[in-house]
Design a protein around this motif. Sequence first.
Motif, PDB file in Angstrom:
ATOM      1  N   GLN A   1      15.627  -5.016  -3.519  1.00 41.67           N
ATOM      2  CA  GLN A   1      16.658  -4.073  -3.097  1.00 41.67           C
ATOM      3  C   GLN A   1      16.084  -2.746  -2.637  1.00 41.67           C
ATOM      4  N   TYR A   2      14.817  -2.495  -2.985  1.00 45.00           N
ATOM      5  CA  TYR A   2      14.272  -1.162  -2.816  1.00 45.00           C
ATOM      6  C   TYR A   2      13.235  -1.091  -1.697  1.00 45.00           C
ATOM      7  N   ILE A   3      13.142   0.079  -1.095  1.00 47.62           N
ATOM      8  CA  ILE A   3      12.068   0.374  -0.163  1.00 47.62           C
ATOM      9  C   ILE A   3      10.747   0.308  -0.933  1.00 47.62           C
ATOM     10  N   LYS A   4       9.681  -0.087  -0.254  1.00 45.10           N
ATOM     11  CA  LYS A   4       8.369  -0.173  -0.903  1.00 45.10           C
ATOM     12  C   LYS A   4       7.997   1.147  -1.571  1.00 45.10           C
ATOM     13  N   SER A   5       7.267   1.031  -2.653  1.00 43.74           N
ATOM     14  CA  SER A   5       6.693   2.179  -3.364  1.00 43.74           C
ATOM     15  C   SER A   5       7.737   3.031  -4.075  1.00 43.74           C
ATOM     16  N   THR A   6       8.870   2.447  -4.450  1.00 47.64           N
ATOM     17  CA  THR A   6       9.872   3.244  -5.160  1.00 47.64           C
ATOM     18  C   THR A   6      10.191   2.702  -6.546  1.00 47.64           C
ATOM     19  N   ILE A   7       9.518   1.638  -6.973  1.00 43.87           N
ATOM     20  CA  ILE A   7       9.643   1.132  -8.334  1.00 43.87           C
ATOM     21  C   ILE A   7       8.287   1.267  -9.003  1.00 43.87           C
ATOM     22  N   TYR A   8       8.277   1.841 -10.189  1.00 44.76           N
ATOM     23  CA  TYR A   8       7.014   2.125 -10.878  1.00 44.76           C
ATOM     24  C   TYR A   8       6.910   1.330 -12.174  1.00 44.76           C
TER      25      TYR A   8
ATOM     26  N   VAL B   1       8.764   9.169   4.649  1.00 39.15           N
ATOM     27  CA  VAL B   1       7.668   8.664   5.457  1.00 39.15           C
ATOM     28  C   VAL B   1       6.939   9.820   6.120  1.00 39.15           C
ATOM     29  N   MET B   2       5.698   9.583   6.512  1.00 39.49           N
ATOM     30  CA  MET B   2       4.934  10.579   7.244  1.00 39.49           C
ATOM     31  C   MET B   2       5.347  10.550   8.711  1.00 39.49           C
TER      32      MET B   2
ATOM     33  N   ALA C   1       1.709   0.453  15.158  1.00 36.87           N
ATOM     34  CA  ALA C   1       2.483   1.632  14.759  1.00 36.87           C
ATOM     35  C   ALA C   1       2.891   1.483  13.292  1.00 36.87           C
ATOM     36  N   GLU C   2       2.260   2.274  12.428  1.00 33.32           N
ATOM     37  CA  GLU C   2       2.540   2.178  10.998  1.00 33.32           C
ATOM     38  C   GLU C   2       2.626   3.569  10.385  1.00 33.32           C
ATOM     39  N   THR C   3       3.454   3.659   9.375  1.00 33.52           N
ATOM     40  CA  THR C   3       3.509   4.852   8.551  1.00 33.52           C
ATOM     41  C   THR C   3       3.366   4.417   7.105  1.00 33.52           C
ATOM     42  N   VAL C   4       3.405   5.372   6.216  1.00 36.08           N
ATOM     43  CA  VAL C   4       3.334   5.059   4.797  1.00 36.08           C
ATOM     44  C   VAL C   4       4.551   5.672   4.120  1.00 36.08           C
ATOM     45  N   VAL C   5       5.173   4.895   3.235  1.00 31.43           N
ATOM     46  CA  VAL C   5       6.319   5.383   2.471  1.00 31.43           C
ATOM     47  C   VAL C   5       5.819   6.036   1.197  1.00 31.43           C
ATOM     48  N   LEU C   6       6.311   7.231   0.949  1.00 30.07           N
ATOM     49  CA  LEU C   6       5.898   7.982  -0.229  1.00 30.07           C
ATOM     50  C   LEU C   6       7.097   8.244  -1.123  1.00 30.07           C
ATOM     51  N   SER C   7       6.828   8.295  -2.385  1.00 27.61           N
ATOM     52  CA  SER C   7       7.850   8.679  -3.342  1.00 27.61           C
ATOM     53  C   SER C   7       7.150   9.412  -4.474  1.00 27.61           C
ATOM     54  N   VAL C   8       7.904   9.947  -5.376  1.00 31.33           N
ATOM     55  CA  VAL C   8       7.358  10.623  -6.545  1.00 31.33           C
ATOM     56  C   VAL C   8       8.044  10.036  -7.770  1.00 31.33           C
TER      57      VAL C   8
END
Length: 451
Positions: A127-134, A149-150, A315-322
Amino acid sequence: MTTFSRRKALALAGAVALATGLAAATPVLAQDCEKVDLTFTFWGSVNEKNDIENAVKNWNTNNPCIQVKPMHIPATGTNYVQKLTTMIASNTAPDIGYLGENQAFQWATEGKILDLSPYMGETPDQQYIKSTIYKAGDTLMGTGLATGVMLIYYNKDVFDAAGVPYPPAKADEAWTWQQFVDNAKLLTKDRSGKNATDPAFDPNAIDTFGVTLPSWWGGWYPYVMSNGGQFANEDGTALTLNSPEAVEALQGFQDLIYVDHVMPNPTQTSSLPTGDVLMQSRKVAMSMDGMWRVTDFAKLGINWGVGVLPKWKTAETVVLSVPKVIFSQTKHPKEAYEFYKYISDPAQVGLFKSGLWAPHEKAYFTEPDLLKTWVQAEGSAYPPEAMDAIVDYTLNHAPQQAPVYQLKNIGQIMSEAVEPNIQQIMNNKATAQDAMDKAVATAQPMMQGRW
């Protein structure tokens, strides 16, 4: 709850209820309940501080029995972690807070972070965008605050004056790296008005730089990925930043400063204001930064836009979360979780509409009603091209998880092996190949696999 249920909830109740339990703005406890006080720690710019404090004020107004104290702690250097370390040691830890990935994984394994499995249950990662579950081992730390995203931000007036086309908003139209460099040269001007393509251009007297890019990993790793490089091997036992693909991208990063003369060097950067202020004063044409800076650029009063990053091969970006965590010292885990849900709810919190955060559930990027709670909301801070440069880019052009969400011991690997050698590249003290060979050798004893 299913996707259909979310749409129905929005249509009937004017709010969104997600699988993670996004909270309503109405009181969660009866008016005659015993009052609970919680502390929420966070960092961020002046605009982010104001947005967070407004969100907390809204919560406190509607939840008189659970009052939250916002505590802004600047994230300069190790200041934030040092402050929290002191609070934990004195048994006065906050209840909820931002926490950097490196520290979050370490503290989760040390029992300092509350396991949210009893509250969130089986988290449906799809259900979640990548990199948002820890997750650290068996500990579910929870979700990130949001996603981002960058991107490339740009001053349209500077582009118009130079006769340069705007950075594309669509990923399938992304500039190649060479097109990016060529355009950055046209946008870079010395004090006599000559651009960086002119033989008489003076690189020691630059008045307007073509671009600023951050030196932390979010600034360079998307280009490593775009060129087919990887941070580490599949099982996380070896750093691979010295591969030909990674080195080529990192050398291109260095050349922006010392060969192409379109970007300030670290010494110049240390004496310059932030990218948004530089853009406002027309001292920079483009600034690469995270999506969360929309809230800052929107308040500058300039003619600005956002585009996708240039590409090497794809064409790529990286998904960031905290990571957004609840500390295990909290005396009120249930109440803390109620606020935890609220602060990441686009239907409740203006931080999403203001451009600070993007949601972390995919439904908010695909369902028309949910898009209207943030990027297409009335009065939102996002420019029109955001549907391509942020929504589509996040969903369809961020195929990899960032290394900080994958590798054990990532904090030590970054601080002792990667970052010092990236600085060697940025300071022109070593070629990308030599610096990354050293980084790989230094990191080898630290590699402990993946989570």
